[in-house]
Motif scaffolding. Structure first.
Motif, PDB file in Angstrom:
ATOM      1  N   SER A   1       3.861 -74.394  41.300  1.00  0.00           N
ATOM      2  CA  SER A   1       4.048 -75.726  43.204  1.00  0.00           C
ATOM      3  C   SER A   1       2.654 -75.901  43.817  1.00  0.00           C
ATOM      4  CB  SER A   1       4.514 -73.982  43.720  1.00  0.00           C
ATOM      5  OG  SER A   1       5.188 -73.371  42.966  1.00  0.00           O
TER       6      SER A   1
ATOM      7  N   SER B   1       2.928 -76.230  49.091  1.00  0.00           N
ATOM      8  CA  SER B   1       4.054 -75.371  50.003  1.00  0.00           C
ATOM      9  C   SER B   1       3.582 -73.847  49.569  1.00  0.00           C
ATOM     10  CB  SER B   1       5.384 -75.611  48.919  1.00  0.00           C
ATOM     11  OG  SER B   1       4.287 -74.988  47.119  1.00  0.00           O
ATOM     12  N   LEU B   2       2.649 -72.861  49.935  1.00  0.00           N
ATOM     13  CA  LEU B   2       2.180 -71.796  49.038  1.00  0.00           C
ATOM     14  C   LEU B   2       1.578 -71.280  50.396  1.00  0.00           C
ATOM     15  CD1 LEU B   2       0.723 -72.312  45.840  1.00  0.00           C
ATOM     16  CD2 LEU B   2       2.985 -71.539  46.343  1.00  0.00           C
TER      17      LEU B   2
ATOM     18  N   ARG C   1      -2.372 -67.096  39.578  1.00  0.00           N
ATOM     19  CA  ARG C   1      -1.602 -66.932  40.388  1.00  0.00           C
ATOM     20  C   ARG C   1      -2.234 -65.419  40.718  1.00  0.00           C
ATOM     21  NH1 ARG C   1       2.909 -67.840  36.325  1.00  0.00           N
ATOM     22  NH2 ARG C   1       2.836 -66.440  36.100  1.00  0.00           N
TER      23      ARG C   1
ATOM     24  N   ARG D   1      12.289 -82.407  45.978  1.00  0.00           N
ATOM     25  CA  ARG D   1      11.302 -81.191  46.421  1.00  0.00           C
ATOM     26  C   ARG D   1      11.258 -81.500  48.069  1.00  0.00           C
ATOM     27  NH1 ARG D   1       6.375 -83.102  44.190  1.00  0.00           N
ATOM     28  NH2 ARG D   1       7.117 -82.885  41.716  1.00  0.00           N
TER      29      ARG D   1
ATOM     30  N   TYR E   1      14.962 -79.573  48.266  1.00  0.00           N
ATOM     31  CA  TYR E   1      15.044 -78.196  48.065  1.00  0.00           C
ATOM     32  C   TYR E   1      15.474 -77.319  49.676  1.00  0.00           C
ATOM     33  CZ  TYR E   1      13.936 -74.488  44.702  1.00  0.00           C
ATOM     34  OH  TYR E   1      13.930 -73.594  44.066  1.00  0.00           O
TER      35      TYR E   1
ATOM     36  N   TYR F   1      13.783 -78.407  38.642  1.00  0.00           N
ATOM     37  CA  TYR F   1      13.040 -77.368  39.159  1.00  0.00           C
ATOM     38  C   TYR F   1      12.104 -76.962  37.995  1.00  0.00           C
ATOM     39  CZ  TYR F   1      15.471 -79.055  43.662  1.00  0.00           C
ATOM     40  OH  TYR F   1      15.453 -79.672  44.760  1.00  0.00           O
TER      41      TYR F   1
ATOM     42  N   THR G   1      13.221 -68.783  44.642  1.00  0.00           N
ATOM     43  CA  THR G   1      12.912 -68.390  43.609  1.00  0.00           C
ATOM     44  C   THR G   1      11.304 -69.782  43.646  1.00  0.00           C
ATOM     45  OG1 THR G   1      14.275 -69.972  42.188  1.00  0.00           O
ATOM     46  CG2 THR G   1      14.444 -67.673  42.232  1.00  0.00           C
ATOM     47  N   SER G   2      10.986 -69.220  45.025  1.00  0.00           N
ATOM     48  CA  SER G   2       9.945 -69.812  44.970  1.00  0.00           C
ATOM     49  C   SER G   2       9.377 -69.328  46.474  1.00  0.00           C
ATOM     50  CB  SER G   2       9.680 -71.738  45.510  1.00  0.00           C
ATOM     51  OG  SER G   2      10.444 -71.852  46.973  1.00  0.00           O
TER      52      SER G   2
END
Ligand SMILES: Cc1cc2nc3c(=O)[nH]c(=O)nc-3n(C[C@H](O)[C@H](O)[C@H](O)COP(=O)(O)OP(=O)(O)OC[C@H]3O[C@@H](n4cnc5c(N)ncnc54)[C@H](O)[C@@H]3O)c2cc1C
Length: 503
Positions: free
Chosen positions: A58, A62-63, A93, A326, A329, A359, A482-483
């Motif tokens: 991603s 968005s994180l 990650r 995006r 979403y 996605y 799921t994000s």
């Protein structure tokens, strides 16, 4: 108010952050108990300590875990890893997990928070005296429902007024019934330990070709494990879904928003027909000047040819198409709750190809690396997988398109088994909730829950007030949680509902 958070990955951490921001805690009377047995708090399964070959898929904005600063993760990366080009590369990650852990630590240090390093195995509904009850009391002035959780370490807890279940992902599928046979790795995470001795095997096969396969290939390359072996990836149809195109900062214009959804519900008596939604999405694409026919015609399969085209040519429509979805979403998640059952089934089955294309995307760098490996012959993509037979010596016979292949070691990458009716047989907590009739399957075999707050529904209590599910298990009501971004936004909704019910 006594609150339990069961599971402390991104979802559980987001609940704690939102509670701390939105709810006025009284440290003398209020308490939040967090049940989590993993050592790295907030990271959950995907961002646990592991090999740094495994990267996020991603974009960094968005994180962020800071609602007030979308650049927070970028700034953290620049401060801690100044040599890493976070604007153009996807971060490992495990490093993201360290960021999450650092950001959530101040919230864990609040007086009203207590960490219980245990797994919750059971849950019951009780009255204010702590006696189990099995249906909603009919008396008008009955006390609100209360809850207890059970862990092996502590037995039954005291009463809670609210419980947030944030237990994360289902287990991996096992479509060829290989679990427990010879040299089969059912769940390869964490790679650091599960893949520690892969170098002892010559013929290694990966079963499935989703994002876990990309992680595995990255790992083999980074550690130079392909030196004298060929990695075979077995799958049924296409190897990939789509390639992530460069990020766009463009603001897209949508006519589909909360007001549009509300107006459509009035017009259609509560639910919104999926045909109306699709028509509106197409109009929105066109309004933004995106030629979706061109995108679909050129990039709709996950074949090697398609992904090669996607990384070689900078297709403006494709880049903008991805940027559009995006941005869309979070709205799409809201739409999930207003579809009727038939349309949900259509969405799940007939629209899965386009949804995966939108996605399930792989970073360009990973695809480029895979294409190189295909050229050198170190990687083989083998489609038409039909059967896998374990052999007496621990090896496997893999049948694809009628041809037999041999593997000394097989690594599973077939994705999650998201069927509640299956998973309740092996997951102690979900199994107990299921047998107690406190959670029941909806038509997609996920947890039947209210929209939008995601409280479980069942025949005995109707709704378990102030009990919330987050993450994967409510996807058919709330859309795919799921994000990181969606998981966080669902936590905000659940906490807002909790506060409304507590006033
Ligand atoms: C391999 C992988 C890669 C991913 N990559 C990305 C990505 O790059 N970008 C992105 O946005 N999203 C990604 N995701 C999506 C991911 O689902 C979300 O980003 C998010 O991490 C989900 O958080 P969660 O808290 O729901 O689940 P999890 O992170 O799985 O956390 C659940 C936690 O609950 C605990 N738990 C479970 N059962 C119990 C119990 N009975 N008692 C107590 N504790 C319990 C577990 O120990 C775990 O810590 C990825 C997912 C996976 C699986």
């Amino acid at each position: 108010m006594r609150i339990a958070i069961v599971g402390f990955g991104i979802a559980g951490a987001s609940v704690l952050i939102q509670l701390s921001k939105q709810y006025q805690f009284n440290p003398d009377t209020d308490r939040v108990d967090i049940y989590e047995s993993r050592p790295r708090l907030g990271a959950g399964m995907p961002y646990a300590e592991d090999d740094d070959a495994i990267v996020i898929n991603s974009f960094p904005k968005s994180l962020t875990l800071n609602d007030d600063d979308s650049e927070d993760f970028i700034k953290w990366m620049n401060a801690h890893y100044p040599d890493f080009d976070v604007a153009n590369e996807f971060a490992p990650r495990t490093i993201y997990g360290a960021y999450v852990n650092e950001r959530v630590t101040p919230y864990l240090e609040q007086d009203y928070v207590r960490l219980i390093p245990a797994k919750v195995a059971d849950f019951q509904v009780v009255n204010s005296q702590g006696q189990a009850i099995y249906h909603r009391p009919l008396a008008k002035d009955a006390d609100p429902l209360q809850y207890q959780v059970f862990s092996e370490a502590l037995g039954w807890s005291k009463n809670y007024d609210a419980v947030f279940f944030a237990v994360g992902h289902p287990p991996y599928k096992d479509p060829y019934k290989l679990q427990g046979t010879g040299n089969f790795i059912h769940n390869p995470y964490p790679f650091k330990t599960k893949l520690a001795d892969v170098d002892n095997y010559k013929r290694i096969g990966i079963v499935g070709s989703g994002l876990t396969t990309i992680d595995l290939i990255n790992f083999f390359v980074k550690h130079d494990l392909l030196h004298d072996r060929v990695l075979n990836v077995y799958f049924r149809h296409q190897p990939f879904h789509a390639v992530i195109q460069p990020e766009t900062t463009e603001e897209f214009h949508f006519t589909i928003d909360d007001d549009w959804i509300a107006a459509q519900r009035v017009q259609h008596n509560g639910s919104v027909p999926i045909a109306v939604v699709i028509d509106q999405v197409k109009k929105n694409l066109l309004k933004n000047g995106i030629d979706y026919h061109h995108v679909w015609d050129n990039f709709n399969t996950g074949s090697v040819q398609t992904v090669t085209k996607a990384i070689r040519q900078d297709d403006e429509d494709y880049r903008r198409f991805q940027g559009f979805f995006r941005s869309f979403y979070s709205v799409q998640n809201k739409l999930m709750g207003v579809l009727n059952q038939e349309d949900k089934a259509y969405y799940a089955k007939d629209m899965s190809a386009i949804m995966l294309m939108i996605y399930l995307q792989v970073p360009k760098q990973s695809i480029s690396m895979i294409l190189e490996l295909l050229q050198t012959g170190q990687l083989k993509l083998i489609n038409g997988l039909t059967a896998i037979e374990p052999q007496a010596d621990g090896d496997y016979k893999v049948v694809a398109n009628g041809i037999h292949h041999q593997s000394d070691l097989l690594i599973n990458a077939t994705g999650f088994d998201g069927r509640l009716s299956h998973v309740q047989k092996t997951n102690t907590l979900l199994g107990n909730l299921y047998r107690r009739n406190l959670i029941i399957s909806d038509q997609a075999d996920q947890i039947l829950a209210t929209y939008p707050s995601a409280q479980p529904m069942n025949p005995n209590f109707y709704v378990l007030n102030r009990v919330y599910f987050l993450g994967y298990w409510i996807s058919s009501t709330q859309g795919g949680n799921t994000s990181v971004a969606l998981t966080k936004s669902q936590a905000r909704v659940a906490v807002a509902d909790f506060i409304a019910q507590s006033e």
